[in-house]
Design an enzyme around this catalytic site. Structure first.
Site: not given
Length: 289
Positions: A120-121
């Site tokens: 997802c970051g």
């Protein structure tokens, strides 16, 4: 310790022919991180749940330390009193106990979602302010200097040092090199940012950070969060096999970091900090400025 790979039964179709076989996949499992620390205005240390992240099992202590460092919860290895691995209600668990002098406002740093996907970051951040943590000290200008041939060779060295990827084809990697292209350390994970957290956590625990000559190489693209993690660790050069995002390039340029993308197949692009990459003699000087 849980395995980083799993055997599965598959059916392979080649043209009009089917065959059954066994395959090896990279494992993705949840890891819960508990931080034992004092909250602002509280003299007692108490366990506080930071969240759950999906990761490939292995180097979980380093992953927890690297994540806490990247999020600004800790600023040095000495902030940590103990790191323990255990089996919790949600599966694997790492409990990190911080010193009495460390005060943590986890409401500012915890993920907005209960479960953060390994890919997802920045989407799991509670706020953009947390994501944009500046490096502890300005990066030294112009060092290290990298010859183009060194940059060209990093992708092959990275690939050659990925043991689990060689068996599964399903993991990202992050590695630290010196300016001459010698491999210092490498970590793998199903998530890009987990691999970087593991790598930085290991270097922090070993006392190898900050290192003004370090070069970080990542196997995928260079997103904003990966650049932020490298800056937090005062790493002056980041090289990616894939593309950087526009925000990643802006962040690198703003802090004097060298950011290289598409470093594969005998070419690469320098998106920020080009003064650290030597100019080939065939390129006119005015074209390099």
């Amino acid at each position: 310790m849980p395995s980083s790979t799993a055997h599965v039964s598959i059916r392979t179709i080649t043209g009009e022919t089917a065959s059954d076989a066994e395959d090896l996949l990279a494992v993705e499992d949840p890891l819960e991180i508990i931080v034992v620390a004092r909250a602002p205005g509280d003299e007692r240390r108490a366990p506080r749940r930071l969240g759950i992240t999906m990761r490939t099992p292995g180097n979980d202590r380093e992953l927890a330390i690297g994540l806490l460092f990247a999020e600004g919860v800790i600023s040095r290895a000495a902030d940590v009193v103990a790191v323990e691995e255990a089996l919790g209600p949600s599966g694997d668990l790492v409990r990190v106990t911080l010193g009495d002098d460390v005060t943590v406002d986890l409401g500012r740093t915890e993920r907005a979602l209960a479960v953060a996907n390994a890919s997802c970051g920045v989407c799991g951040k509670a706020s953009i302010d947390v994501a944009a943590l500046a490096p502890p000290a300005p990066l030294a200008r112009g060092v290290p200097r990298l010859a183009p041939g060194v940059v060209h060779g990093l992708a092959a060295r990275l690939r050659g040092a990925q043991p689990v990827f060689g068996r599964t084809g399903g993991l990202h990697a992050a590695a630290l090199f010196d300016a001459g292209g010698a491999l210092a350390d490498l970590r793998e994970d199903v998530g890009r940012h987990n691999a970087v957290d593991k790598l930085i956590g290991a270097a922090l625990l070993a006392g190898r950070l900050p290192d003004p000559g370090a070069v970080l190489m990542v196997s995928g693209r260079a997103g904003f969060e990966l650049v932020q993690k490298a800056l937090r660790a005062s790493i002056p050069v980041m090289v990616a096999v894939g593309a950087p995002s526009s925000l990643a390039a802006e962040l690198a340029a703003a802090h004097g970091m060298t950011l290289v993308g598409f470093a594969r197949d005998g070419r690469f692009n320098v998106y920020a900090g080009r003064e650290r990459v030597e100019v080939p003699v065939s390129v006119p000087a005015e074209a390099a400025s």
